[in-house]
Write a protein that holds these residues in place. Sequence first.
Motif, PDB file in Angstrom:
ATOM      1  N   THR A 173     -45.984 -10.830 -16.379  1.00 35.76           N
ATOM      2  CA  THR A 173     -46.897 -10.729 -15.234  1.00 35.76           C
ATOM      3  C   THR A 173     -48.151  -9.952 -15.609  1.00 35.76           C
ATOM      4  N   GLU A 174     -49.200 -10.284 -14.897  1.00 37.05           N
ATOM      5  CA  GLU A 174     -50.454  -9.561 -15.101  1.00 37.05           C
ATOM      6  C   GLU A 174     -50.277  -8.100 -14.696  1.00 37.05           C
ATOM      7  N   GLY A 215     -50.802 -13.131 -17.819  1.00 41.65           N
ATOM      8  CA  GLY A 215     -49.410 -13.042 -17.388  1.00 41.65           C
ATOM      9  C   GLY A 215     -48.950 -14.425 -16.973  1.00 41.65           C
ATOM     10  N   THR A 216     -47.677 -14.718 -17.224  1.00 43.66           N
ATOM     11  CA  THR A 216     -47.149 -16.009 -16.755  1.00 43.66           C
ATOM     12  C   THR A 216     -47.179 -16.045 -15.234  1.00 43.66           C
ATOM     13  N   PHE A 242     -39.076 -22.574 -18.234  1.00 43.67           N
ATOM     14  CA  PHE A 242     -39.828 -21.813 -19.233  1.00 43.67           C
ATOM     15  C   PHE A 242     -41.294 -21.700 -18.818  1.00 43.67           C
ATOM     16  N   ALA A 243     -41.939 -20.658 -19.330  1.00 39.25           N
ATOM     17  CA  ALA A 243     -43.362 -20.474 -19.043  1.00 39.25           C
ATOM     18  C   ALA A 243     -44.107 -21.733 -19.475  1.00 39.25           C
ATOM     19  N   ARG A 244     -44.932 -22.237 -18.580  1.00 40.00           N
ATOM     20  CA  ARG A 244     -45.673 -23.464 -18.889  1.00 40.00           C
ATOM     21  C   ARG A 244     -46.544 -23.263 -20.136  1.00 40.00           C
ATOM     22  N   LEU A 245     -47.052 -22.070 -20.268  1.00 42.57           N
ATOM     23  CA  LEU A 245     -47.876 -21.757 -21.433  1.00 42.57           C
ATOM     24  C   LEU A 245     -47.116 -22.053 -22.725  1.00 42.57           C
ATOM     25  N   LEU A 246     -45.877 -21.575 -22.785  1.00 36.91           N
ATOM     26  CA  LEU A 246     -45.059 -21.780 -23.972  1.00 36.91           C
ATOM     27  C   LEU A 246     -44.791 -23.265 -24.204  1.00 36.91           C
ATOM     28  N   VAL A 247     -44.457 -23.961 -23.128  1.00 36.78           N
ATOM     29  CA  VAL A 247     -44.050 -25.359 -23.263  1.00 36.78           C
ATOM     30  C   VAL A 247     -45.240 -26.252 -23.593  1.00 36.78           C
ATOM     31  N   GLU A 248     -46.335 -26.052 -22.878  1.00 36.51           N
ATOM     32  CA  GLU A 248     -47.426 -27.030 -22.947  1.00 36.51           C
ATOM     33  C   GLU A 248     -48.569 -26.649 -23.878  1.00 36.51           C
ATOM     34  N   ARG A 271     -37.555 -15.490  -8.738  1.00 38.82           N
ATOM     35  CA  ARG A 271     -37.960 -14.141  -8.387  1.00 38.82           C
ATOM     36  C   ARG A 271     -39.107 -14.280  -7.375  1.00 38.82           C
ATOM     37  N   PRO A 272     -39.319 -13.239  -6.561  1.00 43.65           N
ATOM     38  CA  PRO A 272     -40.276 -13.401  -5.461  1.00 43.65           C
ATOM     39  C   PRO A 272     -41.676 -13.813  -5.907  1.00 43.65           C
ATOM     40  N   GLU A 273     -42.103 -13.381  -7.078  1.00 41.93           N
ATOM     41  CA  GLU A 273     -43.462 -13.722  -7.496  1.00 41.93           C
ATOM     42  C   GLU A 273     -43.562 -15.162  -7.988  1.00 41.93           C
ATOM     43  N   GLN A 274     -42.424 -15.848  -8.062  1.00 44.03           N
ATOM     44  CA  GLN A 274     -42.434 -17.224  -8.564  1.00 44.03           C
ATOM     45  C   GLN A 274     -42.461 -18.266  -7.444  1.00 44.03           C
ATOM     46  N   VAL A 275     -42.466 -17.801  -6.208  1.00 43.85           N
ATOM     47  CA  VAL A 275     -42.509 -18.745  -5.088  1.00 43.85           C
ATOM     48  C   VAL A 275     -43.657 -18.374  -4.158  1.00 43.85           C
TER      49      VAL A 275
END
Lengths: 335, 378
Positions: A143-144, A163-164, A182-188, B141-145
């Motif tokens: 995260t940022e 941050g993801t 997975f983090a889109r950054l990693l995948v794409e 987790r809450p920041e993911q939605v």
Amino acid sequence: MAEAPTRRDFIGCVAAGLAVSAATVREAEAFFLPGPPPSVASAPSRPVVAIARREGMIDRPAGKLDMRKVQEALGAAVSRAAGEKTAVDAFQKLFTPRDVVGIKVNCLAGRGLSTRPEVAAQIALWLQVAGVPPGQIVIWDRTERELKSAGFSPSQSGPRVIGTDGDYEGRLREWGPGASRFARLLVEDLTAVIDVPLLKDHGLSGVSLGMKNLYGTIHNPNKLHDEGCNPFLPHLSAFPLLREKLRLTVVDGTTGQCHGGPGFSPAWAWEYQGFLASTDIVAVDAAGWRVLEERRKSQGLKSLALEGREPRYIRDAQKLGLGVGDEARVDVRNV
Amino acid sequence: MKSRREFLCSLGGACVAAVAGPGFAQDVAPRGTMVPVEEGGLAPRPAGWYKKLPEEWVQCGLCPRGCRISDAERGTCGVRENRKGNLYTLVHSRPCTVALDPIEKKPFFHVLPGSPVLSLATAGCNFDCKGCQNWEIAQARPEQVRSFTLTPEDAIGVARERGAPLVACTYTEPTVFSEYVLDIARAGRGKGIRTVVVSNGSIQQQPLADLCAELAAYKVDLKGFNETFYRQHTGGELKPVLETLRRLMKLGTWTEIVVLVIPTLNDSMEEIKSLARFVVNDLGPEVPVHFTRFHPAYRLMNLPSTPVSTLERARQTAMEQGLRFVYLGNVPGHPGENTFCPGCGRTLIKRRGMALLENNLKGGSCPDCRRKIPGVWV
Ligand code: SF4
């Protein structure tokens, strides 16, 4: 006529995480980094873990890093880990100018026990010297908010610092005992990853090093802490999406913490003033574990095994064929 | 930040766009609008039910997992975070889904039949069920939605304005947002709005007692009846859930049980028989049990939907053990959706899917034989 940078200019650039011209940095690096002994240039016959420490790396009382010592130690560790003469040679060996490289830092514990921004910036700089364009380098964490708390300044240009946050791919991927987005950054975006964890204790998994830092690439690490994170850590690290992209692990041991982790616990933190580097994530985790055990002993603490939190996942990762955790089969070199 | 007025507008707007199917099953969640909240979407508030440990660790006492959490880390549910030795909930007043459903959707068949219920959920769950239908929010987790700001008072206000006498904390796992549940239930007190939960039943004794002092009803998802299944497919344990069910009886909270029958995993009639015996002996034969149909989801995409014949056998088996109110779910139009009088066999409540078609109860009793039917009818 272009003026050669002074050491002060160079260190300023590194500390600010700025993109500078490759020629400038190469010149600076050649000036400041002593080449390792010739023997290290030969290809290692077994995994190498290079440990480089420098007294005075943390400048007291201000607590700032002495960037010259950081460059010396980091350069020595990385170059030895890759079996090359210089850090730039190492990065050129491990990455190509077409790579999009993610530098996965660890900022969970905030300032005091997070990957140092200066260390990440130095790695980003060497990547540039090695030919990777700044726009293809990303320093990233979950995260940022965490990045900021560790002193990073999020940025969308040059080497990006991001941050993801919520940006995980929509699909779920099964990776053995777990399933994650997975983090889109990693995948794409990323074609290569440099894992830059801390040298620290973890109350549940025993230690938090290279493999543990990879939890920061998925959306649900909170579901994966039972049984000392085993068998989750080995299987996640062995998942092709990570395994095929991970080229180098560099443990930021400027400050280590032998107990009370993963949060920052000043009572157990110490200035290790060094780095551990390897292309074998299991080998470097095993070596980091050993450093932490030695520190624990010196502080009168019980071993992790006696505390019931021995990081069995490191041995299990070896069994899975991810790398070599058996000390006798690893070439651990102090450089 | 979105005002309550704006929130209500978007709720109404989405309502119009999403009316579908029988009854009034409407997804009214104003999806697509992120409400900025401090710290990138998190709204930490002091948590309840935990104890402090040395070195700034804490131990959460909300669910049986009893997570030991170090500074800067979260519990398994992902919504409770230790900050410098204090535990915080990150989801109080931060639902990620808000919808208006019929109570039959929960399913509660013995609670105010045909009533609309304002249903809400935050991110997070203490289980990780492989067949989860809502994993995108439950396992996040809450920041993911995307979340909204909706205080307990505003949730009650929305329910009143939409004509819903109930608020249901549902979809994910209300236990992990118990502070919010409790505050919603308290806010509804004296305003004619009652609160119910739809839970996996994995909760410790004290928070359960605290919640039950305020709740109108508790639905427990009993995921199966063997520990191995629980460990392998839910990430939880059976024993504490059974304990919760026993405690609910002692606390006198209206309880219904739902069993999602999954082909090959928990569908043996031996297991159903044991489950039904447990309910009859430990909870009583009048506790409603719903056997619902599984459809492939999340990590169980490889399994087929449950054959209706399996559900019918489960119902039959459970009734043979003495259970009096056994229902089928996710089989619209099946007679197993209806409530029959155990005294005279009269059809008391007729349903189709989530829609109420007939309610013949008179003062909570059968109009023919006067047998009392247990439930929350007024
Ligand atoms: S509610 Fe969450 S933090 Fe608390 S014990 Fe359960 S899983 Fe752990």
